[in-house]
Design a protein around this motif. Structure first.
Motif, PDB file in Angstrom:
ATOM      1  N   GLY A   1     -26.087  29.804 -10.860  1.00  0.00           N
ATOM      2  CA  GLY A   1     -24.928  29.686 -11.743  1.00  0.00           C
ATOM      3  C   GLY A   1     -25.342  29.392 -13.166  1.00  0.00           C
ATOM      4  O   GLY A   1     -24.590  28.849 -13.958  1.00  0.00           O
ATOM      5  N   ARG A   2     -26.587  29.714 -13.502  1.00  0.00           N
ATOM      6  CA  ARG A   2     -27.097  29.398 -14.834  1.00  0.00           C
ATOM      7  C   ARG A   2     -27.116  30.619 -15.733  1.00  0.00           C
ATOM      8  O   ARG A   2     -27.362  30.504 -16.928  1.00  0.00           O
ATOM      9  N   GLY A   3     -26.911  31.798 -15.153  1.00  0.00           N
ATOM     10  CA  GLY A   3     -26.929  33.005 -15.965  1.00  0.00           C
ATOM     11  C   GLY A   3     -25.525  33.548 -16.149  1.00  0.00           C
ATOM     12  O   GLY A   3     -24.534  32.867 -15.888  1.00  0.00           O
TER      13      GLY A   3
ATOM     14  N   ARG B   1     -39.829  25.595 -26.638  1.00  0.00           N
ATOM     15  CA  ARG B   1     -39.120  26.799 -27.092  1.00  0.00           C
ATOM     16  C   ARG B   1     -38.087  26.435 -28.160  1.00  0.00           C
ATOM     17  O   ARG B   1     -37.992  27.063 -29.202  1.00  0.00           O
ATOM     18  N   PHE B   2     -37.315  25.393 -27.889  1.00  0.00           N
ATOM     19  CA  PHE B   2     -36.284  24.970 -28.846  1.00  0.00           C
ATOM     20  C   PHE B   2     -36.901  24.607 -30.200  1.00  0.00           C
ATOM     21  O   PHE B   2     -36.328  24.878 -31.249  1.00  0.00           O
ATOM     22  N   LEU B   3     -38.074  23.954 -30.153  1.00  0.00           N
ATOM     23  CA  LEU B   3     -38.652  23.421 -31.386  1.00  0.00           C
ATOM     24  C   LEU B   3     -39.751  24.315 -31.949  1.00  0.00           C
ATOM     25  O   LEU B   3     -40.481  23.923 -32.864  1.00  0.00           O
TER      26      LEU B   3
ATOM     27  N   GLY C   1     -18.108  29.650 -20.639  1.00  0.00           N
ATOM     28  CA  GLY C   1     -18.504  30.933 -20.063  1.00  0.00           C
ATOM     29  C   GLY C   1     -19.196  30.842 -18.716  1.00  0.00           C
ATOM     30  O   GLY C   1     -19.563  31.851 -18.140  1.00  0.00           O
ATOM     31  N   ARG C   2     -19.364  29.615 -18.218  1.00  0.00           N
ATOM     32  CA  ARG C   2     -19.988  29.491 -16.898  1.00  0.00           C
ATOM     33  C   ARG C   2     -18.987  29.866 -15.823  1.00  0.00           C
ATOM     34  O   ARG C   2     -17.853  29.416 -15.835  1.00  0.00           O
ATOM     35  N   LYS C   3     -19.442  30.675 -14.877  1.00  0.00           N
ATOM     36  CA  LYS C   3     -18.575  30.970 -13.731  1.00  0.00           C
ATOM     37  C   LYS C   3     -18.947  30.013 -12.614  1.00  0.00           C
ATOM     38  O   LYS C   3     -20.110  29.919 -12.240  1.00  0.00           O
TER      39      LYS C   3
ATOM     40  N   ALA D   1     -18.216  17.507 -25.393  1.00  0.00           N
ATOM     41  CA  ALA D   1     -18.787  16.378 -24.651  1.00  0.00           C
ATOM     42  C   ALA D   1     -20.201  16.062 -25.148  1.00  0.00           C
ATOM     43  O   ALA D   1     -20.561  14.897 -25.304  1.00  0.00           O
ATOM     44  N   GLN D   2     -20.986  17.088 -25.414  1.00  0.00           N
ATOM     45  CA  GLN D   2     -22.340  16.846 -25.944  1.00  0.00           C
ATOM     46  C   GLN D   2     -22.258  16.130 -27.294  1.00  0.00           C
ATOM     47  O   GLN D   2     -23.004  15.187 -27.550  1.00  0.00           O
ATOM     48  N   LYS D   3     -21.341  16.598 -28.133  1.00  0.00           N
ATOM     49  CA  LYS D   3     -21.196  15.954 -29.454  1.00  0.00           C
ATOM     50  C   LYS D   3     -20.818  14.487 -29.315  1.00  0.00           C
ATOM     51  O   LYS D   3     -21.390  13.615 -29.972  1.00  0.00           O
TER      52      LYS D   3
ATOM     53  N   PRO E   1     -29.414  27.247 -30.739  1.00  0.00           N
ATOM     54  CA  PRO E   1     -28.985  28.618 -30.440  1.00  0.00           C
ATOM     55  C   PRO E   1     -27.515  28.744 -30.035  1.00  0.00           C
ATOM     56  O   PRO E   1     -27.038  29.851 -29.864  1.00  0.00           O
ATOM     57  N   PHE E   2     -26.829  27.675 -29.844  1.00  0.00           N
ATOM     58  CA  PHE E   2     -25.414  27.782 -29.469  1.00  0.00           C
ATOM     59  C   PHE E   2     -24.633  26.617 -30.036  1.00  0.00           C
ATOM     60  O   PHE E   2     -25.204  25.697 -30.619  1.00  0.00           O
ATOM     61  N   VAL E   3     -23.343  26.645 -29.858  1.00  0.00           N
ATOM     62  CA  VAL E   3     -22.495  25.554 -30.329  1.00  0.00           C
ATOM     63  C   VAL E   3     -22.488  24.448 -29.278  1.00  0.00           C
ATOM     64  O   VAL E   3     -22.383  24.723 -28.083  1.00  0.00           O
TER      65      VAL E   3
ATOM     66  N   ASP F   1     -23.202  16.613 -14.969  1.00  0.00           N
ATOM     67  CA  ASP F   1     -23.432  17.505 -13.855  1.00  0.00           C
ATOM     68  C   ASP F   1     -24.584  18.460 -14.168  1.00  0.00           C
ATOM     69  O   ASP F   1     -24.913  18.665 -15.336  1.00  0.00           O
ATOM     70  N   VAL F   2     -25.159  19.036 -13.128  1.00  0.00           N
ATOM     71  CA  VAL F   2     -26.205  20.041 -13.343  1.00  0.00           C
ATOM     72  C   VAL F   2     -25.694  21.115 -14.298  1.00  0.00           C
ATOM     73  O   VAL F   2     -24.576  21.595 -14.170  1.00  0.00           O
ATOM     74  N   GLY F   3     -26.528  21.449 -15.272  1.00  0.00           N
ATOM     75  CA  GLY F   3     -26.163  22.515 -16.195  1.00  0.00           C
ATOM     76  C   GLY F   3     -25.250  22.092 -17.327  1.00  0.00           C
ATOM     77  O   GLY F   3     -24.809  22.913 -18.129  1.00  0.00           O
ATOM     78  N   SER F   4     -24.979  20.789 -17.427  1.00  0.00           N
ATOM     79  CA  SER F   4     -24.055  20.361 -18.477  1.00  0.00           C
ATOM     80  C   SER F   4     -24.766  20.218 -19.822  1.00  0.00           C
ATOM     81  O   SER F   4     -24.136  19.945 -20.833  1.00  0.00           O
ATOM     82  N   GLY F   5     -26.079  20.392 -19.844  1.00  0.00           N
ATOM     83  CA  GLY F   5     -26.804  20.378 -21.114  1.00  0.00           C
ATOM     84  C   GLY F   5     -27.334  19.021 -21.522  1.00  0.00           C
ATOM     85  O   GLY F   5     -27.316  18.661 -22.709  1.00  0.00           O
ATOM     86  N   LYS F   6     -27.857  18.281 -20.556  1.00  0.00           N
ATOM     87  CA  LYS F   6     -28.391  16.962 -20.866  1.00  0.00           C
ATOM     88  C   LYS F   6     -29.705  17.060 -21.644  1.00  0.00           C
ATOM     89  O   LYS F   6     -29.955  16.262 -22.532  1.00  0.00           O
ATOM     90  N   THR F   7     -30.524  18.061 -21.274  1.00  0.00           N
ATOM     91  CA  THR F   7     -31.831  18.174 -21.915  1.00  0.00           C
ATOM     92  C   THR F   7     -31.685  18.316 -23.423  1.00  0.00           C
ATOM     93  O   THR F   7     -32.429  17.710 -24.200  1.00  0.00           O
TER      94      THR F   7
HETATM   95  P1  ADP Z   1     -28.863  19.791 -17.269  1.00  0.00           P
HETATM   96  O1  ADP Z   1     -30.210  19.211 -17.575  1.00  0.00           O
HETATM   97  O2  ADP Z   1     -27.750  18.909 -17.703  1.00  0.00           O
HETATM   98  O3  ADP Z   1     -28.728  20.233 -15.856  1.00  0.00           O
HETATM   99  P2  ADP Z   1     -29.676  21.747 -19.094  1.00  0.00           P
HETATM  100  O4  ADP Z   1     -29.932  20.869 -20.238  1.00  0.00           O
HETATM  101  O5  ADP Z   1     -30.847  22.239 -18.312  1.00  0.00           O
HETATM  102  O6  ADP Z   1     -28.670  21.081 -18.122  1.00  0.00           O
HETATM  103  O7  ADP Z   1     -28.794  22.955 -19.602  1.00  0.00           O
HETATM  104  C1  ADP Z   1     -28.460  24.020 -18.762  1.00  0.00           C
HETATM  105  C2  ADP Z   1     -28.500  25.300 -19.550  1.00  0.00           C
HETATM  106  O8  ADP Z   1     -27.417  25.354 -20.471  1.00  0.00           O
HETATM  107  C3  ADP Z   1     -29.757  25.463 -20.354  1.00  0.00           C
HETATM  108  O9  ADP Z   1     -30.163  26.799 -20.249  1.00  0.00           O
HETATM  109  C4  ADP Z   1     -29.317  25.099 -21.763  1.00  0.00           C
HETATM  110  O10 ADP Z   1     -30.107  25.748 -22.730  1.00  0.00           O
HETATM  111  C5  ADP Z   1     -27.882  25.604 -21.789  1.00  0.00           C
HETATM  112  N1  ADP Z   1     -27.007  24.897 -22.709  1.00  0.00           N
HETATM  113  C6  ADP Z   1     -27.049  23.575 -23.008  1.00  0.00           C
HETATM  114  N2  ADP Z   1     -26.062  23.271 -23.883  1.00  0.00           N
HETATM  115  C7  ADP Z   1     -25.386  24.400 -24.131  1.00  0.00           C
HETATM  116  C8  ADP Z   1     -24.243  24.738 -24.948  1.00  0.00           C
HETATM  117  N3  ADP Z   1     -23.623  23.811 -25.669  1.00  0.00           N
HETATM  118  N4  ADP Z   1     -23.820  26.005 -24.942  1.00  0.00           N
HETATM  119  C9  ADP Z   1     -24.442  26.939 -24.190  1.00  0.00           C
HETATM  120  N5  ADP Z   1     -25.513  26.698 -23.422  1.00  0.00           N
HETATM  121  C10 ADP Z   1     -25.983  25.446 -23.371  1.00  0.00           C
END
Ligand code: ADP
Ligand code: MG
Length: 701
Positions: free
Chosen positions: A586-588, A341-343, A453-455, A274-276, A268-270, A299-305
């Motif tokens: 800080g996730r929204g 949800r993703f899959l 876009g994260r604040k 760092a993820q790449k 759903p997003f680019v 870090d929390v919210g960096s998109g590890k999942t």
């Molecule tokens: P972490 O496990 O590292 O704390 P998450 O994987 O839970 O982080 O990701 C935090 C949020 O950011 C989730 O809602 C996820 O869908 C979203 N997210 C992950 N990667 C991106 C991205 N490249 N662009 C925008 N949102 C992303």
């Protein structure tokens, strides 16, 4: 190769004898000559430098004074007595204070003799004093060890009572180093010694105890510090090279249908850069034919999942199954939902397995795992139970590794002949130096960038007295449609008392945020999973505006609409926990806030923690501060327990040496992985010896 000299029992050293030997063993773990040589001084005093009393200008540094002591008197009631007196030199008087060992001091000090006093001045009530100075008759100091740099050793009350204070120990080490006479062998290869221009090990040992001058002391310290860090790195890295050599891994050669379908049609997003980068690193690792053991820091919210998910797709593309283990039931459920949800629109089979699953629900999961129909299994440690058998497990992702022990990981490996690749994810940033040491045998990938876009969360420190303002702020945010977390620490040892604190807090919040305008959820560790889940769900769905919780919500929980995190008694939390908790907001899209509530009384450390949280949201910076606060300490002071039992080096101060040692160890092992070349024999022998002697490597690797 090593002489008997070093193995000689300590009672045979002149000046020791059986009584003192017993004490040295019990108090300091010194059994042999070797052990005494390894008992380094923690400080040196330059005997040639004295400060004049009138010149004392700061309370930051240790100083040495010379003069006579007068006016000793005991003050205060029995039980809280102190002894005060004055040191007088030609320029003035400074007060000396003792709270302990009063009698000993009174007996020892004679009025008309010269003394050398060593200590750190404090500025108090408009003048300087020195509390618990080290004192020594000037005559003693002069006839003592004839070096200008005098070593100081830490000692204990029992040792002091037998004459083994710092000075007494120094006499022993002097006797010992005078006898060394070529009994200490070199431990580093000629190549390293030459390249780094190190002094011989024997010379280093002699001079770390009784240095001839500052220059040679510096050289001794440099060499011994390097050596200490170098052998740890060499052991860790050799372990890793051995593992890589011995243990095969599944070779994931293709990136195929599922990965590409997801990447092109469902993502759903680019991805962030760092993820790449991290996905590329992991892909290369899993394609190498060697087993991957990798730590993914972000870090929390960096998109590890998401990274984990895409790696699992690679496993599936290569005909394997994948699993993801989370530390708690709530988190496992959350991962399951996210990944589901993703899959959603892809033809893959995903299941959730946790402790609370009934056996009737487990049966089809077990079947799917064994016949390969199930592609991805998500769960808690229920995943590593005996009964769970995969057809062909290719990748294990472990979230929040610090809660999974090494043995638990090992249990997973036994399931297959060729072990699966392992990706350990952690949102607790670990300072690089620590990672190199503690996780020295893992490869490391770092996501050092947040999605755009994260604040950054705004953080404020409120004293409890500002509670009305806090409640008003919460009401305002709730009126804007947002939700609020209020987290309580575990304060007492007893769960019942903790629960009482939490319930008291909950009651007071219920009174201030009454129905029907407000609805409140509560979650704590003693609730049944279903009840917890029910309360969580109400909050996730937005039916409740406030979530009162203990730290069970610490990891993972994702409610983007929640924009305020209130942490009660926040002075009781450690930095990494505060950082984790703050990561829940800080996730929204909205600006989020973290309010740290504390009482007025704060320790210096607690204040630093709170200030750090207010100042920065950078997890790596917070981790550095955390390590400095709890850090490895002084040479002989409190050291970080467990894995980092360093004698001389300090991974914070000696970061450069550590990096250098690691690089050199890497170079050597790349050239000679098993240390079999003649020039490296000396290194492998030393490793074996250290392993036997002192370090419990099993704790590290
Ligand atoms: P972490 O496990 O590292 O704390 P998450 O994987 O839970 O982080 O990701 C935090 C949020 O950011 C989730 O809602 C996820 O869908 C979203 N997210 C992950 N990667 C991106 C991205 N490249 N662009 C925008 N949102 C992303
Ligand atoms: Mg996560």
């Amino acid at each position: 190769m090593y002489s008997d000299f070093l193995d000689t029992a300590i009672e045979f050293l002149k000046g020791v004898g059986p009584k003192r030997a017993g004490l040295l063993k019990n108090e300091l773990g010194i059994f042999k000559f070797q052990d005494l040589l390894n008992y380094y001084p923690f400080r040196y005093i330059d005997r040639s430098k004295f400060t004049n009393v009138s010149n004392i200008q700061s309370d930051s540094a240790y100083i040495q004074l010379k003069g006579k002591i007068h006016g000793l008197k005991t003050i205060g009631k029995p039980g809280s007595q102190r002894l005060v007196g004055f040191l007088r030199d030609a320029t003035g008087d400074i007060e000396l204070v003792w709270f302990k060992g009063l009698k000993w001091v009174v007996d020892k000090i004679k009025p008309n003799e010269g003394y050398i006093v060593f200590g750190k001045p404090n500025y108090f009530n408009g003048k300087y004093n020195i509390v618990h100075p080290e004192i020594e008759p000037a005559s003693e100091a002069e006839k003592g060890v004839n070096a200008t740099l005098q070593p100081f050793y830490s000692s204990t009350e029992k040792l002091k009572a037998r004459g083994l204070d710092s000075r007494g120990i120094a006499k022993l080490t002097k006797t010992l180093v005078d006898k060394i006479n070529h009994n200490i062998d070199e431990t580093l290869s000629a190549e390293i010694v030459g390249q780094l221009k190190f002094i011989h090990r024997e010379k280093a040992i002699i001079n770390i105890h009784h240095p001839e001058n500052q220059d040679i002391l510096d050289k001794a310290i440099a060499r011994l510090k390097f050596e200490e860090l170098f052998f740890i790195q060499l052991a860790l890295l050799r372990h890793k090279y051995n593992r890589v050599q011995k243990i095969k891994g599944h070779s994931f050669t293709t990136v195929g249908k599922q990965f590409n379908d997801f990447f092109h049609n469902h993502l759903p997003f680019v991805l962030t850069d760092a993820q790449k980068r991290v996905i590329r690193e992991i892909r290369a690792n899993m394609g190498s034919g060697k087993q991957m053991n990798r730590l993914l820091q972000g870090d929390v919210g960096s998109g590890k999942t998401l990274v984990a998910l895409m790696c699992m797709l690679i496993a599936i593309d290569n005909g394997f199954q994948a699993c993801l283990m989370a530390p708690t039931e709530i988190l496992a459920q959350q991962h399951f939902k996210t990944i589901h949800r993703f899959l959603n629109e892809m033809p893959l089979s995903i299941s959730l397995l946790t402790g609370s699953k009934k056996s009737s629900e487990r049966k089809p999961i077990h079947e799917g795992l064994e016949n390969g129909g199930l592609n991805i299994l998500i769960g808690t440690h229920a995943l590593i139970e005996e009964k769970v058998k995969f057809k062909n497990l290719g990748l294990v992702v472990i979230d929040e590794q610090h809660r999974f022990g090494v043995e638990q990981r090992a249990r997973l490996w036994e399931k297959n002949k060729i072990p699966p690749h392992v990706l350990v994810m952690t949102a607790t940033p670990i300072p690089r130096t620590l990672a190199m040491t503690v996780y020295g045998d893992l490869d490391i990938s770092v996501i050092d960038e947040l999605p755009p876009g994260r604040k950054p969360v705004q953080t404020y420190h409120f004293y409890d007295s500002k509670r009305m303002q806090l409640f008003n702020f919460m009401k305002q945010k709730i009126a804007e449609g947002r939700q609020v977390y209020i987290v309580y620490p575990l304060i007492h040892e007893s769960e019942t008392l903790d629960l009482k604190d939490l319930m008291d807090g909950y009651d007071s919040i219920c009174r201030s945020f009454p129905l029907p305008d407000y609805a409140i959820s509560i979650v704590h560790g003693q609730m049944k999973p279903e009840a917890k889940e029910y309360e969580m769900q109400r909050f996730v769905k937005g039916e409740t505006q406030i979530m009162v919780a203990t730290t069970v919500i610490e990891v993972g929980v994702d409610v983007p609409n929640a924009s305020v995190m209130v942490i009660e008694n926040s002075e009781r939390f450690g930095l990494s926990q505060l950082h984790q908790l703050r990561g829940r907001v800080g996730r929204g899209a909205d600006q989020s806030f973290c309010i740290l509530m504390t009482s007025f009384k704060l320790t210096k450390e607690a204040r630093t923690r709170i200030e750090t949280m207010v100042r920065t949201t950078n997890g790596f910076e917070i981790a550095e501060v955390d390590m400095k606060l709890r850090g490895p300490g002084d040479m002989h002071g409190t050291r970080q327990s467990g894995v980092l039992d360093l004698q001389l080096a300090d991974i914070i101060r000696d970061e450069k040496i550590l990096k250098f040692a690691r690089n050199l160890a890497t170079e050597i092992l790349e050239d000679d992985p098993l240390l079999q070349k003649p020039k490296n024999t000396i290194l492998s022998e030393r490793l074996t010896q250290l392993q036997k002697q002192k370090y419990d490597w099993s704790r590290i690797s």
